[in-house]
Design a protein around this motif. Structure first.
Motif, PDB file in Angstrom:
ATOM      1  N   ILE A 100       0.858  -1.178   0.000  1.00 45.12           N
ATOM      2  CA  ILE A 100       0.000   0.000   0.000  1.00 45.12           C
ATOM      3  C   ILE A 100       0.895   1.228   0.000  1.00 45.12           C
ATOM      4  CG2 ILE A 100      -1.711   1.290   1.306  1.00 45.12           C
ATOM      5  CD1 ILE A 100      -2.688  -1.412   2.385  1.00 45.12           C
ATOM      6  N   ARG A 101       0.654   2.089  -0.949  1.00 44.59           N
ATOM      7  CA  ARG A 101       1.479   3.281  -1.077  1.00 44.59           C
ATOM      8  C   ARG A 101       0.954   4.350  -0.139  1.00 44.59           C
ATOM      9  NH1 ARG A 101       2.535   6.733  -6.556  1.00 44.59           N
ATOM     10  NH2 ARG A 101       3.943   8.229  -5.600  1.00 44.59           N
ATOM     11  N   GLU A 102       1.791   4.719   0.779  1.00 46.67           N
ATOM     12  CA  GLU A 102       1.410   5.743   1.738  1.00 46.67           C
ATOM     13  C   GLU A 102       2.125   7.039   1.356  1.00 46.67           C
ATOM     14  OE1 GLU A 102       1.890   4.617   5.792  1.00 46.67           O
ATOM     15  OE2 GLU A 102       1.290   2.558   5.369  1.00 46.67           O
ATOM     16  N   THR A 103       1.351   8.045   1.021  1.00 44.36           N
ATOM     17  CA  THR A 103       1.937   9.326   0.661  1.00 44.36           C
ATOM     18  C   THR A 103       1.315  10.427   1.497  1.00 44.36           C
ATOM     19  OG1 THR A 103       0.319   9.671  -1.083  1.00 44.36           O
ATOM     20  CG2 THR A 103       2.389   8.626  -1.720  1.00 44.36           C
ATOM     21  N   LEU A 104       2.115  11.419   1.753  1.00 42.65           N
ATOM     22  CA  LEU A 104       1.629  12.594   2.460  1.00 42.65           C
ATOM     23  C   LEU A 104       1.678  13.762   1.489  1.00 42.65           C
ATOM     24  CD1 LEU A 104       3.546  12.195   5.831  1.00 42.65           C
ATOM     25  CD2 LEU A 104       1.152  11.687   5.378  1.00 42.65           C
ATOM     26  N   PRO A 105       0.645  14.589   1.454  1.00 47.38           N
ATOM     27  CA  PRO A 105       0.689  15.742   0.558  1.00 47.38           C
ATOM     28  C   PRO A 105       1.740  16.734   1.043  1.00 47.38           C
ATOM     29  CG  PRO A 105      -1.276  15.794   1.934  1.00 47.38           C
ATOM     30  CD  PRO A 105      -0.593  14.488   2.193  1.00 47.38           C
ATOM     31  N   LEU A 106       2.300  17.447   0.077  1.00 45.22           N
ATOM     32  CA  LEU A 106       3.279  18.468   0.449  1.00 45.22           C
ATOM     33  C   LEU A 106       2.558  19.650   1.079  1.00 45.22           C
ATOM     34  CD1 LEU A 106       5.564  18.430  -2.720  1.00 45.22           C
ATOM     35  CD2 LEU A 106       6.006  17.386  -0.499  1.00 45.22           C
ATOM     36  N   ASN A 107       3.124  20.178   2.141  1.00 43.37           N
ATOM     37  CA  ASN A 107       2.501  21.337   2.781  1.00 43.37           C
ATOM     38  C   ASN A 107       2.864  22.615   2.010  1.00 43.37           C
ATOM     39  OD1 ASN A 107       5.087  22.148   3.604  1.00 43.37           O
ATOM     40  ND2 ASN A 107       4.848  21.241   5.634  1.00 43.37           N
ATOM     41  N   GLU A 108       2.265  23.703   2.378  1.00 48.24           N
ATOM     42  CA  GLU A 108       2.448  24.966   1.652  1.00 48.24           C
ATOM     43  C   GLU A 108       3.904  25.415   1.670  1.00 48.24           C
ATOM     44  OE1 GLU A 108       1.453  27.719  -0.944  1.00 48.24           O
ATOM     45  OE2 GLU A 108       0.070  26.174  -0.234  1.00 48.24           O
ATOM     46  N   ALA A 127      14.152  21.078 -13.898  1.00 49.84           N
ATOM     47  CA  ALA A 127      13.159  22.147 -13.821  1.00 49.84           C
ATOM     48  C   ALA A 127      11.801  21.641 -14.299  1.00 49.84           C
ATOM     49  CB  ALA A 127      13.609  23.350 -14.644  1.00 49.84           C
ATOM     50  N   ASP A 128      11.809  20.815 -15.353  1.00 52.35           N
ATOM     51  CA  ASP A 128      10.548  20.243 -15.858  1.00 52.35           C
ATOM     52  C   ASP A 128       9.927  19.303 -14.823  1.00 52.35           C
ATOM     53  OD1 ASP A 128      11.008  21.616 -18.209  1.00 52.35           O
ATOM     54  OD2 ASP A 128      11.816  19.858 -19.270  1.00 52.35           O
ATOM     55  N   ALA A 129      10.754  18.525 -14.140  1.00 48.53           N
ATOM     56  CA  ALA A 129      10.248  17.600 -13.121  1.00 48.53           C
ATOM     57  C   ALA A 129       9.640  18.363 -11.946  1.00 48.53           C
ATOM     58  CB  ALA A 129      11.368  16.686 -12.641  1.00 48.53           C
ATOM     59  N   ILE A 130      10.281  19.450 -11.547  1.00 45.79           N
ATOM     60  CA  ILE A 130       9.743  20.256 -10.449  1.00 45.79           C
ATOM     61  C   ILE A 130       8.433  20.912 -10.862  1.00 45.79           C
ATOM     62  CG2 ILE A 130      10.159  22.293  -9.004  1.00 45.79           C
ATOM     63  CD1 ILE A 130      13.119  21.439  -8.939  1.00 45.79           C
ATOM     64  N   ALA A 131       8.332  21.352 -12.115  1.00 46.79           N
ATOM     65  CA  ALA A 131       7.085  21.941 -12.614  1.00 46.79           C
ATOM     66  C   ALA A 131       5.952  20.916 -12.565  1.00 46.79           C
ATOM     67  CB  ALA A 131       7.271  22.468 -14.034  1.00 46.79           C
ATOM     68  N   ARG A 132       6.246  19.665 -12.960  1.00 48.76           N
ATOM     69  CA  ARG A 132       5.217  18.608 -12.909  1.00 48.76           C
ATOM     70  C   ARG A 132       4.825  18.312 -11.465  1.00 48.76           C
ATOM     71  NH1 ARG A 132       8.579  16.510 -16.801  1.00 48.76           N
ATOM     72  NH2 ARG A 132       9.480  14.988 -15.364  1.00 48.76           N
ATOM     73  N   LEU A 133       5.809  18.296 -10.569  1.00 46.03           N
ATOM     74  CA  LEU A 133       5.516  18.071  -9.158  1.00 46.03           C
ATOM     75  C   LEU A 133       4.605  19.162  -8.625  1.00 46.03           C
ATOM     76  CD1 LEU A 133       7.770  16.837  -6.406  1.00 46.03           C
ATOM     77  CD2 LEU A 133       6.863  19.119  -6.095  1.00 46.03           C
ATOM     78  N   LEU A 134       4.898  20.405  -8.941  1.00 44.99           N
ATOM     79  CA  LEU A 134       4.066  21.515  -8.468  1.00 44.99           C
ATOM     80  C   LEU A 134       2.674  21.455  -9.052  1.00 44.99           C
ATOM     81  CD1 LEU A 134       6.741  24.338  -8.549  1.00 44.99           C
ATOM     82  CD2 LEU A 134       5.592  23.447  -6.523  1.00 44.99           C
ATOM     83  N   GLN A 135       2.609  21.137 -10.336  1.00 47.87           N
ATOM     84  CA  GLN A 135       1.286  21.037 -10.989  1.00 47.87           C
ATOM     85  C   GLN A 135       0.460  19.929 -10.338  1.00 47.87           C
ATOM     86  OE1 GLN A 135       1.509  20.002 -15.115  1.00 47.87           O
ATOM     87  NE2 GLN A 135      -0.639  20.447 -15.488  1.00 47.87           N
ATOM     88  N   HIS A 136       1.089  18.829 -10.038  1.00 45.46           N
ATOM     89  CA  HIS A 136       0.387  17.686  -9.431  1.00 45.46           C
ATOM     90  C   HIS A 136      -0.112  18.049  -8.029  1.00 45.46           C
ATOM     91  CE1 HIS A 136      -0.540  13.547  -8.374  1.00 45.46           C
ATOM     92  NE2 HIS A 136       0.161  13.717  -7.258  1.00 45.46           N
ATOM     93  N   HIS A 137       0.697  18.737  -7.258  1.00 45.23           N
ATOM     94  CA  HIS A 137       0.331  19.010  -5.868  1.00 45.23           C
ATOM     95  C   HIS A 137      -0.515  20.265  -5.698  1.00 45.23           C
ATOM     96  CE1 HIS A 137       2.418  15.827  -3.677  1.00 45.23           C
ATOM     97  NE2 HIS A 137       3.294  15.857  -4.675  1.00 45.23           N
ATOM     98  N   ARG A 138      -0.651  21.065  -6.725  1.00 41.30           N
ATOM     99  CA  ARG A 138      -1.470  22.282  -6.641  1.00 41.30           C
ATOM    100  C   ARG A 138      -2.935  21.998  -7.026  1.00 41.30           C
ATOM    101  NH1 ARG A 138       0.564  26.291  -3.582  1.00 41.30           N
ATOM    102  NH2 ARG A 138       2.695  26.726  -4.124  1.00 41.30           N
TER     103      ARG A 138
END
Length: 139
Positions: A100-108, A127-138
């Motif tokens: 079971i994948r346990e993930t915690l959302p990134l805080n502000e 930079a592209d990977a960080i942009a995707r990470l931000l898009q996913h978590h926003r």
């Protein structure tokens, strides 16, 4: 369990189950750990036991070790002269489960730190990977 221990047939069944589990534990201690975790003692017939494994590779490895393993079981007090190896492909089917994948959302604060990092980076795969990470978590 109480009924099993007081009923004649149930008591024999319970005794057989305990014997099989104890033999399986003893066998698993003797075998290499990767193989010992994958075996299942299915039957004791006199001085012969039948051991189930999930694949032909496991069966081949166990067959290489049967003589020495039987000798070690005898030394440990089990009256075993022969080990019969059988393949039960269904064994592996139910054991392999994705964890079971346990993930915690990134805080502000974490998201702001990633945004600051992204602004400092020149265009790159990072930079592209960080942009995707931000898009996913926003979202």
């Amino acid at each position: 369990m109480d009924w099993l221990s007081h009923h004649p047939q149930g008591a024999r069944l319970l005794q057989t189950a305990h014997e099989l589990l104890a033999l399986q534990t003893a066998l698993a201690r003797i075998l290499p750990p990767a193989l010992g975790r994958r075996i299942q003692v299915a039957r004791v017939d006199g001085q012969q036991i039948t051991v189930m494994v999930p694949s032909p590779a496991h069966a081949a490895r166990l067959r290489q070790l049967t003589d020495g393993t039987a000798r070690q079981l005898r030394d440990a007090g089990w009256p075993i002269d022969a080990i019969v190896v059988r393949i039960d492909a269904a064994m592996g089917r139910y054991e392999t489960q994705k964890p079971i994948r346990e993930t915690l959302p990134l805080n502000e604060q974490a998201l702001q730190s990633f945004e600051a990092l992204q602004q400092q980076l020149s265009p790159s795969p990072l930079a592209d990977a960080i942009a995707r990470l931000l898009q996913h978590h926003r979202r």
